[in-house]
Design a protein around this motif. Structure first.
Motif, short mmCIF file in Angstrom:
data_model
loop_
_atom_site.label_atom_id
_atom_site.label_comp_id
_atom_site.label_asym_id
_atom_site.label_seq_id
_atom_site.Cartn_x
_atom_site.Cartn_y
_atom_site.Cartn_z
N SER A 111 53.71 45.76 34.62
CA SER A 111 53.52 45.47 36.04
C SER A 111 54.21 46.50 36.92
O SER A 111 53.68 46.87 37.97
CB SER A 111 54.03 44.06 36.37
OG SER A 111 55.40 43.93 36.05
N VAL A 112 55.40 46.98 36.53
CA VAL A 112 56.09 48.00 37.32
C VAL A 112 55.32 49.31 37.27
O VAL A 112 55.18 50.01 38.29
CB VAL A 112 57.54 48.19 36.83
CG1 VAL A 112 58.20 49.35 37.57
CG2 VAL A 112 58.35 46.92 37.05
N ALA A 113 54.80 49.65 36.09
CA ALA A 113 53.98 50.86 35.98
C ALA A 113 52.74 50.76 36.87
O ALA A 113 52.35 51.74 37.53
CB ALA A 113 53.57 51.09 34.52
N PHE A 215 43.06 35.37 39.35
CA PHE A 215 42.55 34.28 38.50
C PHE A 215 41.41 34.75 37.62
O PHE A 215 41.28 34.31 36.47
CB PHE A 215 42.11 33.09 39.35
CG PHE A 215 42.05 31.80 38.56
CD1 PHE A 215 43.22 31.16 38.18
CD2 PHE A 215 40.84 31.26 38.17
CE1 PHE A 215 43.18 29.99 37.43
CE2 PHE A 215 40.78 30.09 37.43
CZ PHE A 215 41.95 29.45 37.06
N MET A 216 40.60 35.66 38.12
CA MET A 216 39.53 36.23 37.30
C MET A 216 40.15 36.98 36.11
O MET A 216 39.68 36.85 34.97
CB MET A 216 38.67 37.18 38.13
CG MET A 216 37.48 37.75 37.38
SD MET A 216 36.47 38.84 38.43
CE MET A 216 35.09 39.18 37.32
N GLY A 217 41.21 37.75 36.38
CA GLY A 217 41.89 38.46 35.31
C GLY A 217 42.49 37.51 34.30
O GLY A 217 42.44 37.76 33.08
N PHE A 218 43.04 36.39 34.76
CA PHE A 218 43.60 35.36 33.86
C PHE A 218 42.51 34.82 32.93
O PHE A 218 42.71 34.70 31.71
CB PHE A 218 44.21 34.24 34.69
CG PHE A 218 44.38 32.95 33.95
CD1 PHE A 218 45.36 32.81 32.98
CD2 PHE A 218 43.57 31.86 34.24
CE1 PHE A 218 45.51 31.62 32.29
CE2 PHE A 218 43.72 30.67 33.56
CZ PHE A 218 44.69 30.55 32.58
N LEU A 219 41.36 34.48 33.48
CA LEU A 219 40.27 33.93 32.67
C LEU A 219 39.76 34.95 31.65
O LEU A 219 39.51 34.61 30.48
CB LEU A 219 39.12 33.47 33.57
CG LEU A 219 39.39 32.25 34.45
CD1 LEU A 219 38.24 32.06 35.44
CD2 LEU A 219 39.57 31.00 33.60
N ILE A 338 53.20 39.05 39.35
CA ILE A 338 52.50 37.77 39.26
C ILE A 338 51.20 37.93 38.48
O ILE A 338 50.85 37.09 37.64
CB ILE A 338 52.23 37.20 40.67
CG1 ILE A 338 53.55 36.80 41.34
CG2 ILE A 338 51.27 36.01 40.61
CD1 ILE A 338 53.40 36.38 42.79
N ASN A 339 50.49 39.00 38.75
CA ASN A 339 49.25 39.27 38.02
C ASN A 339 49.52 39.34 36.52
O ASN A 339 48.77 38.78 35.70
CB ASN A 339 48.64 40.59 38.51
CG ASN A 339 47.27 40.86 37.93
OD1 ASN A 339 46.44 39.95 37.80
ND2 ASN A 339 47.02 42.10 37.55
#
Length: 387
Positions: A111-113, A215-219, A338-339
């Motif tokens: 996430s930091v990258a 949420f799309m990425g989560f699914l 969060i992502n």
């Protein structure tokens, strides 16, 4: 600051960091058996990392908004280094869990990258740069298992110490060669704000475009990790492939995704709208999963997995670019954290859903993955309407 130089240093760090993860992940079960790890506890061991990462990653992202990306990236790499050493020195199941939880708590690398890439990229080249970053992480994951297999012949603890050395090299490179990408003004403004409100894990879903993307990425992540359980089971039980053949098959899947991510600049020229690229590629992935559930031979299964691998490779570059385009500069680290938190939970839920589906029949794993992808299409359409 020369963007190209910073980007290439970051990509190199991403390769050696993900190589370390690729080295140890396939070896955890075989290594952990001597401490009591079995088919049931391996799921808990894996979940412990993801749950720790779910809560810690957005906090690390928020810290990167306050004190700088470079220092949090170095801290995350140090945490990975120490966790690999602890795993290699472990003499009990408790220490194995402690090592994976430590890695999850300090696991803000990705996430930091991503936040750094967002900092240094214009809206025009964000998708391309996220594609390069994804390819770098993917390349490390692909070559890592092969390196781990070779190193394990020298001793079952050697791969973990080598992974620790890779993380340490990454930390040194980050400290010595990587330039800070967040602005002094943004860091000073964020230092006056509250560190992190865990309510943001829910409230972020209400943000236009960003919420739909997260949420799309989560699914889609959940679907991918469900598919991986089906992939391994089909290779072993239905196609009767050896571990080496399965490894090569999986490497081919990984390479297909990397190749597609490298093609992102050309795809964006043909289809400038990110939402349309997401919709079409997601629809193709759903069809590929249905196909994998219906076919029985090696050629047909390989075709379905290959098509899925290709078009699934477009997911992260496009979604991350949409998120980066719409977020406030002051909360880039937090939002990317969060992502990644949602991705971590998807990595845990996917295998659980696959195990439940397998109780009905093996093909149901791929049908469940397809259903998750079709659900994601709804958020892709919402994303198209809001961008």
């Amino acid at each position: 600051m020369k963007v190209n130089k910073v980007l290439w240093v970051l990509l190199f760090i991403a390769v050696i960091n993900s190589m370390g993860f690729g080295i140890i992940i396939p070896l955890i079960l075989s290594y952990g058996k001597k401490f009591g790890v079995n088919k049931e506890t391996i799921g808990l061991l894996t979940a412990s990392f993801s749950i720790a990462q779910f809560f810690a990653t957005p906090v690390l992202g928020s810290w990167s908004d306050r004190i700088g990306r470079k220092w949090i990236l170095a801290f995350s790499l140090l945490g990975s280094c120490l966790s690999f050493i602890l795993f290699g020195l472990a003499n009990s199941l408790l220490l194995l869990f402690a090592a994976r939880i430590l890695d999850g708590i300090t696991g803000g690398n990705i996430s930091v990258a991503q936040a750094m890439v967002s900092d240094m990229s214009s809206a025009k080249d964000r998708a391309r740069n996220f594609g390069l970053l994804g390819s770098a992480f993917g390349f490390g994951y692909v070559i890592g298992p092969a390196i781990g297999g070779l190193l394990s012949k020298m001793g079952d603890r050697v791969p973990f110490f080598f992974a620790a050395a890779m993380a340490l090299v990454g930390m040194v490179l980050a400290l010595v060669f990587l330039k800070e990408t967040s602005s002094d003004k943004t860091r000073k403004e964020n230092q006056q704000n509250k560190l992190f409100d865990f309510g943001a894990l829910i409230s972020v879903l209400n943000k236009p475009a960003i919420g739909a993307s997260v949420f799309m990425g989560f699914l889609l992540t959940t679907a991918q990790f469900a598919m991986l359980i089906g992939f391994q089971t089909v290779c072993a039980e239905q196609l009767k492939l050896s571990p080496v053949q399965t490894g090569l098959f999986y490497a081919g899947f990984g390479v297909s995704g990397i190749l597609m991510q490298l093609l992102v600049p050309w795809i964006r020229k043909l289809v400038p709208a990110k939402a349309w690229v997401l919709l079409v590629s997601t629809l193709i992935c759903a069809a590929a999963m249905v196909w994998c559930g219906l076919v029985s031979g090696l050629f047909g299964f390989a075709l379905g997995i290959g098509i899925y691998g290709l078009f699934n490779g477009l997911r992260n570059p496009m979604l991350n670019a949409v998120i980066a385009d719409r977020m406030d500069e002051k909360e880039r680290g937090q939002i990317m954290g969060i992502n990644q938190s949602y991705a971590a939970i998807g990595q845990t839920i996917g295998p659980l859903l696959a195990s439940a589906a397998a109780l009905l029949a093996l093909p149901f794993i791929f049908f469940v993955a397809a259903a998750l992808i079709i659900w994601a299409l709804y958020y892709g359409w919402r994303l198209k309407a809001s961008t």
